[in-house]
Design an enzyme around this catalytic site. Structure first.
Site, PDB file in Angstrom:
ATOM      1  N   ASP B 310       0.849  -1.181   0.000  1.00 50.82           N
ATOM      2  CA  ASP B 310       0.000   0.000   0.000  1.00 50.82           C
ATOM      3  C   ASP B 310       0.883   1.228   0.000  1.00 50.82           C
ATOM      4  OD1 ASP B 310      -2.698  -0.401  -0.199  1.00 50.82           O
ATOM      5  OD2 ASP B 310      -2.812  -1.232   1.836  1.00 50.82           O
ATOM      6  N   PHE B 380      -8.494  17.281  17.647  1.00 48.11           N
ATOM      7  CA  PHE B 380      -9.198  16.658  16.533  1.00 48.11           C
ATOM      8  C   PHE B 380     -10.090  15.542  17.064  1.00 48.11           C
ATOM      9  CE2 PHE B 380      -9.609  13.490  13.223  1.00 48.11           C
ATOM     10  CZ  PHE B 380      -9.900  14.261  12.123  1.00 48.11           C
TER      11      PHE B 380
END
Lengths: 563, 692
Positions: B310, B380
């Site tokens: 990936d 966040f």
């Protein structure tokens, strides 16, 4: 050694190396179904044969059916040869009125010829009628060599095919081997031999008056045709007892040169064919190199053994048992070639070789007859050694060992071990038996370590399907006929069946494409490695027995004692 | 537990335990699993009986006694090698067990919550976990979101987010919820959880022989049988030779001498070390925080020649880096950088840190003392998808800086009655097209600009791929990016091939294609949609952060969830196979010297003319002191070489990323040639010591 000796050896190697790709690429064409020169000449016959025996040349089978066909074919051959010997007195072409052969000798001989061994417990001219020699023995010379080719063809297909269980059609492999390879070569060779003076007739034995006024009966017969295939097919069974030392079998130095060359010709060419068929000529040449190096090593040691000075014979070369017409170098070369190639034809008496040369002959056979080896048999034996080598050393590159893209797993290793084990068991167990039993020792003509070497040689020769003998041993006895017969069978089919099983198993596998992470089997490193494994695996098994035979004999000879 | 325990080679506790275990392993039922060592044990037993019988009859043979002792040591040393390899795993399993407390579970039956033991949970049960609870068993989050401390299995202290749906829904028993509340559906039966598997694996309880190990065992057994024959036929050959030498048959070889010869010849070195090599291969993997479901998987890893990697996390840094500040109209770039920096000061994510670094490098904006700012940092969250800071200015007015995805900032600005400019939207779209991530920064209702977060190719990765290429391994980059972006990154990283806009089906198809061509494919993945590809690949490594489906499909789990692991796993696999091959070669090559020690010793009397020194004494090229010391030296060398090679078996032979040919030459030189020569030296030295 004279310069001529060296020139001849170099010439031999040069001609052999030159012919290898020529015959090799011809066989490649024959066995891959491509167009070749003999097709217009004999193609019609091939078709006729299939129609006659009702075989479908296109239909191919798995390894088990292939093996079954092969075994059945050989079994029928065995029964036929056995029966015609048993009843040869009632059969035609028997001008010398030779009697029926004893049952155990007949078993031994049939086994021996069916398996390409051609161990001869008998003397040809005083035992076998022309009928048996031609219809029985010569025919087996052809088909046993063709059987060897068939097996290696199946093995090659196993390597090159993927994800299938089909490895070929035994009948077409057999037919093509005989028709396009063995027969044309034998005919050509036989004609050349006749030109050199080898006899080819159906005459009765001729009584002659010798120069000294003595009386002698000269045996006759269709020799050239059998000799051609005996050399080419690495059979080795002589028409006469003296084999290629007999002037009627091997009359001239040129015929001698050709006979030596003929032994190696097909086995050497098969390596080239192998390379072409697996898709890389280099693979074939790598195997050829291994064989050539081992051959030369044996030859050097053997020549050293014959020419070196020793306290018993002084500085003189050992002439006993050698054919004076050819000289020592030719006798040594012949002995090394014939034991390398599982041929067994001889032009000198191996019993009279120096201990070292005798040891080289024994080792050549002990290593499994893979130094060129028998027709087909040498190469499939070598593939088995390659599998062992690849498995032991291949791990060292950090991948599951693979050969030509095929992963070598437990089954292949198991079969390779079985093949190795069968011959080792046959040699060691029976030599041990013979060397301590009264019926084993009864056949011995020599004492001390040399007597031991004779027994060891006999079983090694049988297990390697070589067929040559240290003639000092009288092996035409019930004990030796039967045990040697058994060892011959073990040495032949104990390797063929595992080899075909490996072929079947490999055929079912996928092929990993080569990369720089692949263990290479076509470079010098691998050549060295393969030689090492052959020598170490073979050497470790037989080191003790060799020490007690030829090694100790050599050491004793250096102390001035001979046997 | 952390798997990074003190498992150093000769940890005292492990050492003592291994010594004990090597005696326990003398149990014939255990020994028979190792045919080579079993033969040695039978030999030791027979020799012991002969020595004892001699003692009873009053003719004690000290030579036979010493042979018996050293034969037993050969067996013990082989057992010790296995025991010490197992010992390291056992120590790990021990600490795993200790860490697993008797967890209570809060099982939901309908709407009711029932307290039960974790061990009583069945597949399909639903439990609830809140901050402070230990997750009772493996399962899947079906409702809620929480941060979970997974240090118990990964050793990584930073908590991870687990939420229902998506690729981060799997939770592992034994880990601890540290915030929020989640509902979990149990997905495994008791005793079959992930931690149970790890314990089993490290203990080697269910260790099965791998295909390659089986093949090697067959080879070793085959060689043993051949040598058994060579030794068993020797008395017959000797009898013949004794007769021929005029010696009485009573001088034939004795059984202890034959057994000594046999033990020296059969491949005891590799036979004794084989299982230790296998166990330590598994162990090395565990030390890298990778759990393989079988030894077979590690071996296959060595064979892998195509790697599907990936892009994100493997080839590029998993987190993108700020490379540029693009201000909105009417805003200076310094203003934007300043705001972005303040809002990122306490943002510990790599993206946040990269913004601080960029601001400092580009505009010299220094880090400010956070306390003096009188600021409240907004972290966040998965829901808000933005972070930032609430500040009070010097004049007392409060204002809020936010940075985040364009959608999140748009709704933030609009909720403050601000306006989201089209220009900004254009920049965002353009950056996204290039494969980069735009981060929009706003103050209250005003959009200041965009931070350009870019994929950064990992340092050293290009060299790594070059090494892999040398080893014959092809790398394929998998990415969801468009072909243009993918090609640019592929070229920068030096991969052999790439697959752009990859879909799960595409990955699966690609794997099948490569396999049909004869390649063995390795890949690493995490999502549920990766599961089919993971199952299809020859080596499928699932990330621990991934879904349960992915973890079940793969044959390895990477606890660190680090995609680069794939490369390390391949190396461990290769090293394992190399170690096996090297020690096999060493073991076989050793035999040559042993023959030269033993054959002259046993055959010295043959064909001798009076002085007792026969011609075969010439084979005593090591010039060993006496026949007896020669045999003993060979046996002692044979026993000690096992113990000397234990560290090598455990650590594995040195691995280098080179071509097969180079690796072979090197290993052949060390273990082939070394195996030929070293016993000559070793046996000679032992002989000198014995004869002192």
């Amino acid at each position: 050694m004279t310069p001529q000796d060296f020139i001849q050896i170099i010439l031999f190697i040069a001609v052999l190396t030159g012919l290898t790709p020529i015959l090799g690429s011809y066989m490649y064409k024959v066995f891959t179904g491509k167009k070749h020169v003999m097709l217009p000449v004999l193609g019609w016959l091939e078709g006729l044969i299939y129609r006659f025996v009702g075989a479908d040349p296109v239909e191919e089978t798995n390894w088990k059916s292939y093996t079954f066909s092969l075994l059945m074919f050989n079994f029928i051959g065995f029964v036929f040869v056995f029966l015609i010997q048993l009843f040869q007195a009632y059969l035609p072409l028997n001008p010398a009125n030779l009697p029926n052969v004893s049952w155990h000798s007949a078993i031994n001989t049939s086994v021996s010829f069916v398996t390409n061994t051609n161990w001869q417990g008998y003397a040809g001219e005083t035992t076998m009628s022309y009928f048996v020699q031609m219809i029985g023995l010569t025919v087996q010379n052809f088909v046993s060599a063709a059987t060897g080719i068939a097996v290696i063809l199946a093995v090659i297909r196993g390597i090159t095919r993927k994800s299938t269980d089909i490895i070929g059609n035994f009948w077409t492999d057999l037919t093509r081997s005989i028709l396009y390879v063995l027969l044309p070569l034998s005919i050509m060779f036989a004609i050349v031999l006749v030109g050199q003076g080898v006899i080819q007739n159906f005459k009765t034995y001729e009584p002659v008056q010798t120069l000294q006024g003595g009386h002698q009966v000269l045996p006759m017969g269709p020799a050239a045709s059998q000799i051609a295939i005996k050399q080419l097919g690495t059979n080795g069974g002589g028409f006469f007892n003296a084999n290629s030392a007999h002037p009627f079998e091997n009359p001239t130095p040129f015929s001698n040169f050709l006979q030596i060359l003929a032994i190696f010709l097909i086995p050497a060419s098969l390596t080239y064919m192998y390379g072409k068929m697996v898709g890389s000529a280099r693979q074939g040449w790598a195997i050829f190199s291994v064989m050539l190096i081992l051959f030369l090593a044996g030859l050097c040691l053997s020549l050293y053994g014959e020419y070196s000075t020793n306290p018993v014979f002084g500085h003189l070369p050992l002439m006993e048992g050698k054919e004076t017409r050819f000289g020592i170098t030719n006798s040594v070369l012949f002995s090394v070639v014939t034991t390398n190639a599982s041929c067994g034809a001889v032009n000198a008496m191996h019993d009279s070789l120096s201990p070292l040369s005798g040891m080289v002959a024994i080792i050549n056979m002990m290593l499994g007859e893979v130094i060129f080896g028998g027709v087909g048999a040498g190469l499939y034996g070598m593939v088995i050694f390659i599998i062992l080598t690849v498995f032991i050393a291949g791990l060292m590159v950090g991948r599951t060992p693979e050969y030509l893209g095929k992963k070598i797993g437990a089954f292949e290793v198991q079969m390779a071990i079985v093949a190795n084990l069968t011959t080792s068991v046959a040699i060691l167990v029976f030599t041990a038996w013979a060397s301590v039993s009264s019926y084993g020792l009864a056949g011995l003509h020599n004492t001390g370590p040399h007597g031991f070497s004779e027994i060891l040689y006999a079983y090694t020769s049988a297990a390697g399907n070589n067929g040559s003998a240290f003639a000092g041993l009288n092996a035409n006895t019930l004990f030796y006929n039967l045990t040697l017969g058994f060892v011959i069978l073990a040495g032949r089919f104990g390797v063929i069946i595992p080899a075909l099983a490996i072929a079947g198993s490999l055929a079912g596998k996928n092929i990993t494409p080569p990369s720089s992470g692949t263990f290479r089997t076509d470079n010098w490193l691998f050549i060295g490695l393969l030689i090492g494994v052959i020598l170490i695996v073979g050497g470790l098994t037989y080191f003790p027995s060799l020490s007690l035979g030829p090694v100790v004999e050599h050491l004793l000879m250096n102390n001035g004692i001979s046997f | 537990m952390s798997t990074k325990l003190n498992t150093s080679l000769f940890n005292k506790k492990i050492f003592i335990q291994a010594a004990k275990d090597s005696v326990i392993k003398l149990n014939p039922a255990v020994l028979i699993k190792n045919p080579v060592i079993f033969i040695v044990a039978i030999g030791s037993f027979l020799t012991t009986i002969i020595v004892t019988a001699g003692m009873i009859q009053g003719n004690f043979s000290s030579f036979n006694f010493q042979i018996a002792i050293w034969l037993w040591f050969t067996v013990l040393f082989a057992n010790f090698a296995e025991a010490i390899a197992e010992g390291r795993g056992k120590a790990q399993a021990e600490s795993l067990r200790n860490n697993r407390t008797q967890t209570k579970a809060r099982k939901m039956t309908g709407k009711l919550e029932v307290s039960t033991f974790a061990t009583g949970l069945k597949k399909g049960d639903i439990v609830v976990c809140e901050a402070g609870d230990v997750i009772p068993s493996d399962g899947e989050v079906i409702e809620g979101i929480a941060s979970v401390d997974e240090s118990a299995i990964t050793g990584e202290s930073a908590p991870v987010i687990r939420e229902s749906g998506g690729d981060r829904s799997a939770v592992t028993g034994g880990t601890k919820v540290i915030s929020d509340q989640i509902f979990i559906r149990i997905t495994t039966e008791p005793g079959n959880t992930f931690i149970d598997h790890i314990i089993e694996l490290v203990e080697g309880a269910k260790r099965q022989k791998t295909p390659n190990e089986i093949a090697l065992s067959i080879l070793l057994s085959g060689l043993s049988i051949i040598f058994l024959l060579a030794v068993a036929t020797l008395p017959a050959f000797f009898r013949y030779s004794l007769t021929a030498s005029g010696l009485p048959p009573s001088q034939n070889l004795t059984i202890p001498v034959l057994i000594a010869l046999l033990v020296c010849l059969i491949p005891t070195t590799i036979g004794g070390l084989l299982s230790a090599i296998g166990i330590s291969g598994m162990d090395r993997l565990i030390q890298r925080n990778v759990i393989a479901t079988s030894g077979r998987a590690i071996e296959a890893a060595g064979d892998v020649d195509v790697l599907l990697l990936d892009k994100t996390g493997t080839i590029t840094l998993g987190n993108r880096m700020a490379t540029d500040f693009i201000p909105a109209e009417g805003v200076t770039v310094e203003e934007l950088a300043d705001a972005a920096q303040i809002s990122s000061l306490s943002d510990e994510t790599p993206e946040g840190r990269s913004i601080v670094i960029l601001a400092k490098e580009k505009f010299g904006i220094r880090g400010r003392e956070v306390h003096q700012l009188n600021a409240t940092f907004i972290h966040f969250t998965a829901q808000s998808r933005m972070s930032g800071v609430d500040l009070k200015g010097d004049d007392g007015t409060a204002y809020k800086i936010r940075k985040g995805s364009s959608e999140a900032i748009r709704s933030f600005v609009q909720s403050n009655n601000g306006f989201y400019p089209q220009k900004i939207q254009d920049i965002v779209i353009e950056l996204a097209r290039q494969g980069a991530t735009p981060l929009v920064v706003a103050v209250d209702k005003k959009v200041l600009g965009v931070v350009h977060l870019k994929d950064i190719v990992k340092g050293g990765i290009k060299q790594r791929f070059a090494e892999l290429r040398k080893m014959g391994i092809k790398t394929i980059m998998i990415t969801g990016d468009n072909a243009l972006t993918a090609a640019a990154i592929a070229a920068e990283a030096g991969v052999d091939d790439f697959m752009a806009e990859a879909t799960p089906e595409g990955k699966l198809r690609r794997i099948r294609e490569e396999q049909a061509k004869g390649h063995l494919v390795g890949m690493i993945g995490d999502g549920t949609n990766d599961a089919p590809a993971l199952a299809q690949a020859d080596i499928g490594i699932a990330m621990n952060t991934g879904t349960q489906a992915a973890r079940e499909a793969g044959n390895m789990v990477d606890l660190d969830s680090n995609p680069t692991k794939l490369i390390e796993v391949v190396e461990v696999g290769k090293q394992l196979l190399m170690t096996r091959g090297s020690l096999t070669t060493f073991s076989i090559a050793n035999d040559v010297a042993k023959y030269f020690a033993i054959i002259p010793a046993i055959a010295i009397a043959l064909y001798s003319r009076g002085n007792g020194m026969g011609p075969l004494a010439a084979l005593n090229i090591m010039n060993l002191g006496s026949p007896q010391s020669a045999i003993l030296s060979a046996v002692i060398f044979n026993a000690f070489i096992i113990i000397l090679l234990v560290p090598l078996a455990l650590k594995g032979v040195r691995y280098r990323p080179v071509s097969a040919n180079a690796a072979l030459s090197r290993n052949l030189l060390i273990f082939g040639l070394g195996g030929l020569i070293s016993p000559f030296i070793g046996i000679k030295l032992i002989d000198l010591l014995i004869n002192l």
